[in-house]
Design a protein around this motif. Structure first.
Motif, PDB file in Angstrom:
ATOM      1  N   GLU A 158       0.802  -1.225   0.000  1.00  0.00           N
ATOM      2  CA  GLU A 158       0.000   0.000   0.000  1.00  0.00           C
ATOM      3  C   GLU A 158       0.831   1.271   0.000  1.00  0.00           C
ATOM      4  OE1 GLU A 158      -0.313  -2.394   2.311  1.00  0.00           O
ATOM      5  OE2 GLU A 158      -2.100  -3.416   1.514  1.00  0.00           O
ATOM      6  N   LYS A 159       2.042   1.234   0.598  1.00  0.00           N
ATOM      7  CA  LYS A 159       2.803   2.473   0.752  1.00  0.00           C
ATOM      8  C   LYS A 159       4.276   2.192   1.031  1.00  0.00           C
ATOM      9  CE  LYS A 159       1.322   2.630   5.584  1.00  0.00           C
ATOM     10  NZ  LYS A 159       0.517   3.361   6.586  1.00  0.00           N
ATOM     11  N   VAL A 160       5.049   3.242   0.865  1.00  0.00           N
ATOM     12  CA  VAL A 160       6.464   3.249   1.246  1.00  0.00           C
ATOM     13  C   VAL A 160       6.632   4.407   2.225  1.00  0.00           C
ATOM     14  CG1 VAL A 160       8.840   3.569   0.481  1.00  0.00           C
ATOM     15  CG2 VAL A 160       7.224   2.288  -0.956  1.00  0.00           C
ATOM     16  N   VAL A 161       7.167   4.110   3.406  1.00  0.00           N
ATOM     17  CA  VAL A 161       7.317   5.130   4.439  1.00  0.00           C
ATOM     18  C   VAL A 161       8.801   5.322   4.741  1.00  0.00           C
ATOM     19  CG1 VAL A 161       6.668   5.857   6.759  1.00  0.00           C
ATOM     20  CG2 VAL A 161       5.114   4.399   5.429  1.00  0.00           C
ATOM     21  N   LEU A 162       9.245   6.575   4.645  1.00  0.00           N
ATOM     22  CA  LEU A 162      10.629   6.940   4.940  1.00  0.00           C
ATOM     23  C   LEU A 162      10.628   7.713   6.255  1.00  0.00           C
ATOM     24  CD1 LEU A 162      11.627   8.201   1.370  1.00  0.00           C
ATOM     25  CD2 LEU A 162      11.716   5.865   2.272  1.00  0.00           C
ATOM     26  N   THR A 163      11.298   7.170   7.262  1.00  0.00           N
ATOM     27  CA  THR A 163      11.194   7.719   8.606  1.00  0.00           C
ATOM     28  C   THR A 163      12.566   8.053   9.178  1.00  0.00           C
ATOM     29  OG1 THR A 163       9.248   6.327   8.981  1.00  0.00           O
ATOM     30  CG2 THR A 163      10.259   7.329  10.916  1.00  0.00           C
ATOM     31  N   ARG A 164      12.630   9.238   9.798  1.00  0.00           N
ATOM     32  CA  ARG A 164      13.728   9.604  10.674  1.00  0.00           C
ATOM     33  C   ARG A 164      13.111  10.022  11.997  1.00  0.00           C
ATOM     34  NH1 ARG A 164      18.113  10.062   7.238  1.00  0.00           N
ATOM     35  NH2 ARG A 164      17.591  10.619   5.097  1.00  0.00           N
ATOM     36  N   ILE A 165      13.910  10.092  13.047  1.00  0.00           N
ATOM     37  CA  ILE A 165      13.374  10.515  14.330  1.00  0.00           C
ATOM     38  C   ILE A 165      12.801  11.920  14.178  1.00  0.00           C
ATOM     39  CG2 ILE A 165      13.954  11.106  16.716  1.00  0.00           C
ATOM     40  CD1 ILE A 165      16.059   8.932  16.666  1.00  0.00           C
ATOM     41  N   GLY A 166      11.511  12.039  14.451  1.00  0.00           N
ATOM     42  CA  GLY A 166      10.870  13.339  14.392  1.00  0.00           C
ATOM     43  C   GLY A 166      10.219  13.676  13.064  1.00  0.00           C
ATOM     44  N   SER A 167      10.380  12.827  12.039  1.00  0.00           N
ATOM     45  CA  SER A 167       9.754  13.126  10.740  1.00  0.00           C
ATOM     46  C   SER A 167       9.461  11.829  10.004  1.00  0.00           C
ATOM     47  CB  SER A 167      10.653  14.013   9.884  1.00  0.00           C
ATOM     48  OG  SER A 167      11.837  13.339   9.523  1.00  0.00           O
ATOM     49  N   SER A 168       8.449  11.877   9.133  1.00  0.00           N
ATOM     50  CA  SER A 168       8.057  10.706   8.357  1.00  0.00           C
ATOM     51  C   SER A 168       7.447  11.156   7.044  1.00  0.00           C
ATOM     52  CB  SER A 168       7.065   9.854   9.153  1.00  0.00           C
ATOM     53  OG  SER A 168       6.747   8.663   8.465  1.00  0.00           O
ATOM     54  N   GLN A 169       7.819  10.495   5.963  1.00  0.00           N
ATOM     55  CA  GLN A 169       7.264  10.776   4.644  1.00  0.00           C
ATOM     56  C   GLN A 169       6.576   9.517   4.128  1.00  0.00           C
ATOM     57  OE1 GLN A 169      10.147  11.989   1.707  1.00  0.00           O
ATOM     58  NE2 GLN A 169       8.607  12.474   0.154  1.00  0.00           N
ATOM     59  N   VAL A 170       5.289   9.640   3.786  1.00  0.00           N
ATOM     60  CA  VAL A 170       4.498   8.502   3.328  1.00  0.00           C
ATOM     61  C   VAL A 170       4.268   8.641   1.825  1.00  0.00           C
ATOM     62  CG1 VAL A 170       2.348   7.220   3.566  1.00  0.00           C
ATOM     63  CG2 VAL A 170       3.388   8.324   5.572  1.00  0.00           C
ATOM     64  N   LEU A 171       4.645   7.618   1.064  1.00  0.00           N
ATOM     65  CA  LEU A 171       4.447   7.585  -0.382  1.00  0.00           C
ATOM     66  C   LEU A 171       3.435   6.495  -0.698  1.00  0.00           C
ATOM     67  CD1 LEU A 171       8.231   7.695  -1.416  1.00  0.00           C
ATOM     68  CD2 LEU A 171       6.691   9.631  -1.039  1.00  0.00           C
ATOM     69  N   GLU A 172       2.345   6.857  -1.341  1.00  0.00           N
ATOM     70  CA  GLU A 172       1.327   5.872  -1.704  1.00  0.00           C
ATOM     71  C   GLU A 172       1.901   4.875  -2.703  1.00  0.00           C
ATOM     72  OE1 GLU A 172      -1.551   5.487  -0.308  1.00  0.00           O
ATOM     73  OE2 GLU A 172      -1.193   7.203   0.999  1.00  0.00           O
ATOM     74  N   GLY A 173       1.652   3.599  -2.455  1.00  0.00           N
ATOM     75  CA  GLY A 173       2.215   2.557  -3.312  1.00  0.00           C
ATOM     76  C   GLY A 173       1.829   2.707  -4.767  1.00  0.00           C
ATOM     77  N   ALA A 174       0.587   3.124  -5.039  1.00  0.00           N
ATOM     78  CA  ALA A 174       0.134   3.273  -6.422  1.00  0.00           C
ATOM     79  C   ALA A 174       0.888   4.360  -7.162  1.00  0.00           C
ATOM     80  CB  ALA A 174      -1.364   3.582  -6.442  1.00  0.00           C
ATOM     81  N   ALA A 175       1.504   5.290  -6.429  1.00  0.00           N
ATOM     82  CA  ALA A 175       2.231   6.396  -7.060  1.00  0.00           C
ATOM     83  C   ALA A 175       3.693   6.057  -7.333  1.00  0.00           C
ATOM     84  CB  ALA A 175       2.148   7.640  -6.185  1.00  0.00           C
ATOM     85  N   VAL A 176       4.179   4.945  -6.769  1.00  0.00           N
ATOM     86  CA  VAL A 176       5.598   4.599  -6.866  1.00  0.00           C
ATOM     87  C   VAL A 176       5.862   3.741  -8.091  1.00  0.00           C
ATOM     88  CG1 VAL A 176       7.516   3.396  -5.745  1.00  0.00           C
ATOM     89  CG2 VAL A 176       5.921   4.764  -4.375  1.00  0.00           C
ATOM     90  N   GLN A 177       6.817   4.168  -8.912  1.00  0.00           N
ATOM     91  CA  GLN A 177       7.255   3.367 -10.054  1.00  0.00           C
ATOM     92  C   GLN A 177       8.402   2.447  -9.681  1.00  0.00           C
ATOM     93  OE1 GLN A 177       6.547   2.822 -13.222  1.00  0.00           O
ATOM     94  NE2 GLN A 177       5.407   4.528 -14.071  1.00  0.00           N
ATOM     95  N   GLY A 178       9.406   3.012  -9.034  1.00  0.00           N
ATOM     96  CA  GLY A 178      10.574   2.220  -8.690  1.00  0.00           C
ATOM     97  C   GLY A 178      11.520   3.034  -7.843  1.00  0.00           C
ATOM     98  N   ALA A 179      12.654   2.422  -7.484  1.00  0.00           N
ATOM     99  CA  ALA A 179      13.614   3.096  -6.617  1.00  0.00           C
ATOM    100  C   ALA A 179      15.014   2.627  -6.969  1.00  0.00           C
ATOM    101  CB  ALA A 179      13.294   2.816  -5.158  1.00  0.00           C
ATOM    102  N   PHE A 180      15.998   3.424  -6.566  1.00  0.00           N
ATOM    103  CA  PHE A 180      17.396   3.056  -6.778  1.00  0.00           C
ATOM    104  C   PHE A 180      18.257   3.838  -5.794  1.00  0.00           C
ATOM    105  CE2 PHE A 180      16.475   6.645  -9.504  1.00  0.00           C
ATOM    106  CZ  PHE A 180      17.575   7.483  -9.378  1.00  0.00           C
ATOM    107  N   CYS A 181      19.487   3.405  -5.644  1.00  0.00           N
ATOM    108  CA  CYS A 181      20.455   4.126  -4.822  1.00  0.00           C
ATOM    109  C   CYS A 181      21.409   4.881  -5.736  1.00  0.00           C
ATOM    110  CB  CYS A 181      21.245   3.168  -3.927  1.00  0.00           C
ATOM    111  SG  CYS A 181      20.334   2.630  -2.456  1.00  0.00           S
TER     112      CYS A 181
END
Length: 249
Positions: free
Chosen positions: A97-120
């Motif tokens: 459903e989603k990808v969540v990027l979290t640091r202490i004190g902050s969080s970014q939620v990306l809806e899974g349907a909006a994500v194409q892919g990822a890389f480093c």
């Protein structure tokens, strides 16, 4: 398939990092203190040498309390560095459903349907959207293999690199291929890059550019840009280009 998968630094790594910083801090401060006292003790024994009051005080300080104090101060400094490192470390939670990027004190939620892919890309995790936009670009020290497994297991494409790398161009003031507001934002962002205390401004200006369909990446203080495929955003040639990545599996 697991409901979600969490990728974070293992506890043993955090503990090892903390112990290393504490020991290094304690050793560095205690070593410096010992060296300064050695010099101070020598100076007060030199006949006719004018010795400032702080040096006389340093030479007269009692042991072992000086060493104990130096070790405590160094260890405390190591703990502070450890806390800063943990505060800045990234945790990635991946689910259908989603990808969540979290640091202490902050969080970014990306809806899974909006994500194409990822890389480093170097020490950054980049998440691409369906319209070739960058949904996130975050500093990341997590192992690429663990990230690839988490994204792939939940149906997202893990990429070997940026499929749009060839589209980036170096920004120069007055670039006509950009939306009208973008040049002013890029100018402000370039000035913010020169200011080490303006990291929040750099991030906010990146987000404003993303809303205009402009993707930006940095090489020190140089900025490179490309256009996304967001509806209404057109390339330098005037036509909206199709994306290169297939939709989520």
């Amino acid at each position: 398939m697991t409901r979600e998968q969490v990728v974070r630094e293992p506890m043993w790594a955090a503990a090892l990092m903390g112990a290393g910083f504490v020991l290094a801090g304690a050793g560095a401060v205690a070593g410096t203190s010992w060296l300064l006292r050695l010099v101070a003790n020598w100076l007060v024994t030199v006949p006719g040498m004018p010795v400032p009051a702080p040096v006389r005080i340093a030479a007269a300080l009692p042991e072992p309390w000086v060493t104990i104090g130096a070790l405590a101060v160094g260890a405390l400094g190591g703990l502070v560095v450890t806390f800063v490192g943990l505060h800045e470390s990234l945790t990635v939670t991946v689910s259908l459903e989603k990808v969540v990027l979290t640091r202490i004190g902050s969080s970014q939620v990306l809806e899974g349907a909006a994500v194409q892919g990822a890389f480093c890309e170097g020490k950054q995790l980049v998440v691409l959207g369906r319209y070739a936009e960058e949904l996130a670009r975050e500093p990341c020290d997590l192992r690429e293999q663990r990230l690839a497994e988490a994204f792939g297991r939940h149906g997202y494409h893990w990429l070997d690199g940026d499929p749009y790398a060839g589209e980036f161009r170096r920004w120069v003031p007055g670039t006509t291929a950009l939306p009208p507001e973008a040049n002013a934002l890029l100018q402000a962002r370039r000035e913010a890059l020169d200011d080490k205390d303006a990291a929040d401004d750099v991030r906010e200006l990146r987000e404003e550019l993303a809303r205009l369909g402009v993707v930006v990446r940095d090489d020190k203080t140089r900025q490179f840009w490309r256009l996304s495929r967001l509806p209404g955003v057109r390339s330098a040639g005037g036509a909206t280009q199709p994306g290169r990545i297939q939709n989520k599996l």
